[in-house]
Design a protein around this motif. Structure first.
Motif, PDB file in Angstrom:
ATOM      1  N   VAL A 185       0.817  -1.214   0.000  1.00  0.00           N
ATOM      2  CA  VAL A 185       0.000   0.000   0.000  1.00  0.00           C
ATOM      3  C   VAL A 185       0.857   1.273   0.000  1.00  0.00           C
ATOM      4  N   ALA A 186       2.076   1.172   0.509  1.00  0.00           N
ATOM      5  CA  ALA A 186       2.969   2.337   0.453  1.00  0.00           C
ATOM      6  C   ALA A 186       3.352   2.662  -0.991  1.00  0.00           C
ATOM      7  N   ASP A 187       3.508   1.636  -1.828  1.00  0.00           N
ATOM      8  CA  ASP A 187       3.781   1.855  -3.246  1.00  0.00           C
ATOM      9  C   ASP A 187       2.526   2.333  -3.968  1.00  0.00           C
ATOM     10  N   LEU A 188       1.390   1.804  -3.539  1.00  0.00           N
ATOM     11  CA  LEU A 188       0.105   2.096  -4.178  1.00  0.00           C
ATOM     12  C   LEU A 188      -0.347   3.535  -3.939  1.00  0.00           C
ATOM     13  N   THR A 189      -0.062   4.054  -2.746  1.00  0.00           N
ATOM     14  CA  THR A 189      -0.593   5.351  -2.325  1.00  0.00           C
ATOM     15  C   THR A 189       0.299   6.491  -2.794  1.00  0.00           C
ATOM     16  N   ARG A 190      -0.265   7.370  -3.605  1.00  0.00           N
ATOM     17  CA  ARG A 190       0.498   8.491  -4.139  1.00  0.00           C
ATOM     18  C   ARG A 190       0.242   9.791  -3.386  1.00  0.00           C
ATOM     19  N   ALA A 191      -0.950   9.935  -2.803  1.00  0.00           N
ATOM     20  CA  ALA A 191      -1.263  11.166  -2.072  1.00  0.00           C
ATOM     21  C   ALA A 191      -2.363  10.858  -1.065  1.00  0.00           C
ATOM     22  N   VAL A 192      -2.464  11.700  -0.043  1.00  0.00           N
ATOM     23  CA  VAL A 192      -3.466  11.505   1.010  1.00  0.00           C
ATOM     24  C   VAL A 192      -4.084  12.843   1.401  1.00  0.00           C
ATOM     25  N   ARG A 193      -5.290  12.743   1.938  1.00  0.00           N
ATOM     26  CA  ARG A 193      -5.935  13.848   2.643  1.00  0.00           C
ATOM     27  C   ARG A 193      -6.240  13.348   4.048  1.00  0.00           C
ATOM     28  N   VAL A 194      -5.813  14.104   5.054  1.00  0.00           N
ATOM     29  CA  VAL A 194      -5.938  13.667   6.444  1.00  0.00           C
ATOM     30  C   VAL A 194      -6.427  14.836   7.282  1.00  0.00           C
ATOM     31  N   VAL A 195      -7.504  14.638   8.020  1.00  0.00           N
ATOM     32  CA  VAL A 195      -8.000  15.669   8.937  1.00  0.00           C
ATOM     33  C   VAL A 195      -7.205  15.562  10.234  1.00  0.00           C
ATOM     34  N   THR A 196      -6.490  16.637  10.569  1.00  0.00           N
ATOM     35  CA  THR A 196      -5.632  16.668  11.753  1.00  0.00           C
ATOM     36  C   THR A 196      -6.098  17.777  12.696  1.00  0.00           C
TER      37      THR A 196
END
Length: 554
Positions: A227-238
């Motif tokens: 999944v680290a290779d699969l994931t190119r970008a994220v949105r995270v509520v912090t």
């Protein structure tokens, strides 16, 4: 998707049985001194479980309802228990007896990122704890609140955030909400001719956000990456707002924020969306079975496959104990099966392969007919060079059909008072033989010290340029002299300690949580732990985000 059983794995209407597998009962009798034909002891009825009253004040409850909608805020006892823990062996043993631990006070199901932000803000204002929840499949203790936690606990279930938002076909990228379950993700992608190619054992019941939060690997990671290779970008509520990264192929912008989110287990925020790699659906897909003479040659064959850069989608081989277990789970053979079995036995004798030492391998191929044919020829040559032979597509087809059913076996054994669990790791190719030998020896020594009947087996999967994952499964019949979980801790601890003592990691893809946290410093060093702790404390100074996981706050 409906929630899993509150006391076990998977759907209420699905259960494992030995009755259609004639070899399994005698195998378990020999291996564990357990007669699975004897009636099992089911978990206690939910009606007898003492679920504490929720501790959530009216102000916070009103704010949560305003953010998510009245219909999506629950204080129902069953709902709260389902969200109280994951599916670690320790979780199941305790739940089955009615010990549900520190149950969340409220379960909230936001419908979009704005609702997630509103829920987090309300929780921070009330100094409440927020624990993100995907499918609840985690087996490392990543979901349970600390037993001593007195603040209100909010379980934030992302299940309504389940849509494929956009596909950039030219870039082969897809924007997807984080709460989508594996089957629904693939269903939406397939409709456009794409696949993510990520199929962990928990695929049916786990989510994209959960995969990212625990650095998951899938059965076809040899081809598609983890999944680290699969994931190119994220949105995270912090707590500081919404973290947004860009889906660029590579970047030089200091320490990777994307990498910080991967494996963070909810300690840095709530993942709401990810941009992931997608691939065109392959024209052909096949998994073939192979038999190799013994474990040393099986390891060498897998290393040779990686070195040859054949790039199959699956490279997996079981040691002799796991191979024997696999054959014991076969259904009653047909007359044709018996003919094939006799032919196979003759072939094994001609090759000098000992049935007690042989190792069963599965290798998967995907792509055009020409590419699959070329891969099969290359793998066939390597297997032959290492004394093995191909046994055709039937074993691979059966593996493909049953690969997501394996976790149900654990509940079947727990019904019969038998504990079973897994520990997985990764190490360089050169370290794998010694690592395997020492883990097996240390586990068996732990069984002997406890005076218990136990069984341990292993397979290699997830091959890389420099090494691979070893995945150990162990089971034992408790002695009755101690609490079963005390004996479990001795066996599990021996295996985990053997990992780090032999240069391997504490976990390849099951995360740290609380189950593996005690080995973190041995894995990444004391300065590494201090760095991770500083990151968590800097982002979440109040300890409101899933506290107690990975590293303990000081």
């Amino acid at each position: 998707m409906d929630a899993m059983k509150w006391w076990g794995w998977g759907r209420e209407d699905v259960a494992f049985t030995h009755e259609d597998k004639p070899g399994l009962r005698p195998f378990i009798q020999r291996a564990l001194d357990v007669d699975v034909a004897q009636p099992g002891e089911p978990p206690v009825p939910f009606s007898t479980v003492d679920v504490p009253e929720p501790k959530v004040d009216a102000t916070l409850l009103a704010a949560l309802r305003a953010a998510a909608g009245v219909d999506h805020v629950s204080v129902d006892p069953h709902d709260r228990v389902v969200h109280a823990r994951g599916k670690a062996l320790r979780d199941l043993v305790r739940h089955r007896t009615g010990d549900v631990g520190r149950v969340p006070d409220v379960v909230v199901r936001p419908g979009d990122e704005a609702a997630v932000a509103g829920i987090l803000r309300a929780a921070l204002d009330a100094d409440a704890v927020v624990i993100p929840f995907g499918g609840g499949t985690n087996i490392s203790g990543s979901l349970e609140a600390p037993a001593v936690e007195e603040r209100t606990i909010v379980s934030l279930d992302l299940g309504r955030l389940d849509r494929l938002l956009e596909i950039d076909a030219e870039s082969r990228l897809a924007r997807v909400q984080a709460g989508v379950f594996g089957p629904h993700l693939e269903e939406q992608l397939h409709a456009h001719g794409w696949t993510a190619g990520h199929f962990p054992d928990s695929f049916t019941h786990s989510t994209l956000g959960g995969w990212i939060a625990t650095r998951s690997s899938g059965m076809q990671s040899d081809k598609y990456g983890d999944v680290a290779d699969l994931t190119r970008a994220v949105r995270v509520v912090t707590p500081a707002g919404t973290l947004v990264t860009r889906p660029v192929p590579s970047t030089s912008t200091g320490p990777s924020v994307r990498e910080m989110v991967l494996g963070s287990e909810g300690r840095l925020g709530i993942i709401t969306e990810a941009t992931i790699h997608v691939h065109a659906l392959p024209a052909q897909r096949v998994i073939l079975g192979y038999l190799l003479p013994d474990w040393p040659r099986a390891l060498e064959a897998m290393r040779a496959l990686a070195e040859a850069e054949v790039t199959p989608s699956v490279t997996r081989v079981s040691d002799a104990p796991e191979t024997q277990f696999s054959f014991a789970t076969r259904k009653a053979p047909t007359a044709f099966d018996q003919v094939k079995s006799r032919a196979l036995q003759l072939a094994l004798r001609r090759l000098g392969i000992d049935a007690e030492q042989m190792c069963l391998s599965f290798v998967g191929y995907e792509g055009s007919e020409e590419r699959v044919a070329a891969q099969r020829r290359a793998v066939g040559r390597i297997v032959k060079e290492h004394g093995g032979l191909c046994i055709g597509a039937s074993p691979g087809e059966l593996y493909d059909q049953k690969k997501f059913d394996t976790p149900y076996i654990r509940d079947f054994l727990l019904d019969r008072g038998t504990l079973a669990d897994v520990s997985e790791t990764s190490a360089p190719w050169g370290a794998l033989p010694r690592l395997y030998d020492n883990v097996m020896a240390d586990a068996r020594a732990a069984f002997a010290r406890l005076g218990i009947t136990g069984y341990i087996m292993c397979h290699l999967s997830h091959s890389y340029h420099s090494g691979a994952c070893l995945y150990f499964t162990f089971a034992f019949k408790p002695s009755g002299a101690r609490e079963p979980l005390e004996e479990y801790d001795v066996v599990k601890g021996a295996i985990q300690q053997a990992f780090v003592d032999n240069g391997a990691t504490l976990s390849h893809h099951h995360a740290v949580g609380t189950e593996h946290a005690q080995w973190l410093e041995q894995d990444i060093s004391a300065p590494g732990v201090a760095m991770v702790r500083a990151l968590f404390d800097g982002v979440d100074p109040g300890g409101n985000l899933n506290p107690g996981k990975i590293v303990v706050r000081t």
